[in-house]
Design a protein around this motif. Sequence first.
Motif, short mmCIF file in Angstrom:
data_model
loop_
_atom_site.label_atom_id
_atom_site.label_comp_id
_atom_site.label_asym_id
_atom_site.label_seq_id
_atom_site.Cartn_x
_atom_site.Cartn_y
_atom_site.Cartn_z
N CYS A 113 -4.30 -7.43 9.55
CA CYS A 113 -4.10 -6.11 9.71
C CYS A 113 -3.00 -5.85 10.89
CB CYS A 113 -5.47 -5.26 10.11
SG CYS A 113 -5.32 -3.46 10.32
N GLU A 115 -1.68 -3.22 12.07
CA GLU A 115 -1.94 -2.06 13.03
C GLU A 115 -3.02 -2.14 14.13
OE1 GLU A 115 -2.26 1.20 10.31
OE2 GLU A 115 0.02 1.30 9.77
N LEU A 116 -3.86 -3.18 14.05
CA LEU A 116 -5.16 -3.48 14.85
C LEU A 116 -4.73 -3.80 16.26
CD1 LEU A 116 -8.10 -3.22 14.57
CD2 LEU A 116 -8.14 -5.89 14.05
N LYS A 139 -6.56 1.77 4.31
CA LYS A 139 -5.97 2.77 3.49
C LYS A 139 -6.24 2.45 2.06
CE LYS A 139 -2.42 4.49 6.84
NZ LYS A 139 -1.31 4.55 7.24
N TYR A 144 -11.03 -3.25 7.40
CA TYR A 144 -10.41 -4.22 8.31
C TYR A 144 -11.52 -4.57 9.41
CZ TYR A 144 -9.52 -0.41 11.50
OH TYR A 144 -9.65 0.76 12.45
N LEU A 187 -6.47 2.14 9.14
CA LEU A 187 -5.36 1.49 9.40
C LEU A 187 -4.94 0.61 7.76
CD1 LEU A 187 -6.35 -0.26 12.58
CD2 LEU A 187 -4.95 1.56 12.32
N SER A 188 -3.90 0.00 7.75
CA SER A 188 -3.50 -0.46 6.81
C SER A 188 -3.51 -1.94 6.76
CB SER A 188 -1.92 -0.17 6.53
OG SER A 188 -1.50 1.09 6.17
#
Length: 205
Positions: A113, A115-116, A139, A144, A187-188
């Motif tokens: 992840c 974006e984490l 997403k 996650y 998040l993605s």
Amino acid sequence: MNKLKKLKTALIIFLKYPELGRSKTRLAATVGNENALKVYIELLAHTNLISKELNFDKYLFYDKVTAHKMPWGDDIYHTAYQLESDLGGRMQNAFEQLFDKGYERIVIIGSDCYELTQEIIEEAFNKLNSNKVVVGPAKDGGYYLLGLSQLIPQLFSDVAWSTEEVFSSTIKILKSLNLSYDTTPILSDIDTEDDLTEKLKLLIS
């Protein structure tokens, strides 16, 4: 943070030691094994960056027993190994190992992840002060991050893993058990070529 220091807290990180042909196989199907490995090494570096300063015990749970370890510092990260099972079984076993060690708040993350952030992980631990569970929705319908203040076996046995129903099924289980929960931002995960950020695309261009 003072309250968190009084509780025995731990972060679990699920990861694979980066090896050609074993990293991000869905991504490798379209970009090739070498490019997938480059992306995964960058994802691991990001995971190290956002976790190394956290004021919790940290455990790297490798997917198999290996002589290789990430050079992130044995004084910062403990080494552990995942049980051979499906994802649910592996996660449940990791939580069981640490609850058996006396930890009272445990959060698990993966290593994919981008974006984490450190702040989101800290937010998850904070939410465990007033909730039994915290979930970080992805997403793609999965999650996650999962945080627990007690072991809840149903969360690992009653979910169809690797489907877009993972997060929604998890929430349904929590509601059916009447357990308090909270969430962190959506998040993605990086699973396929479509998930790559511009920065990650530069690695394989």
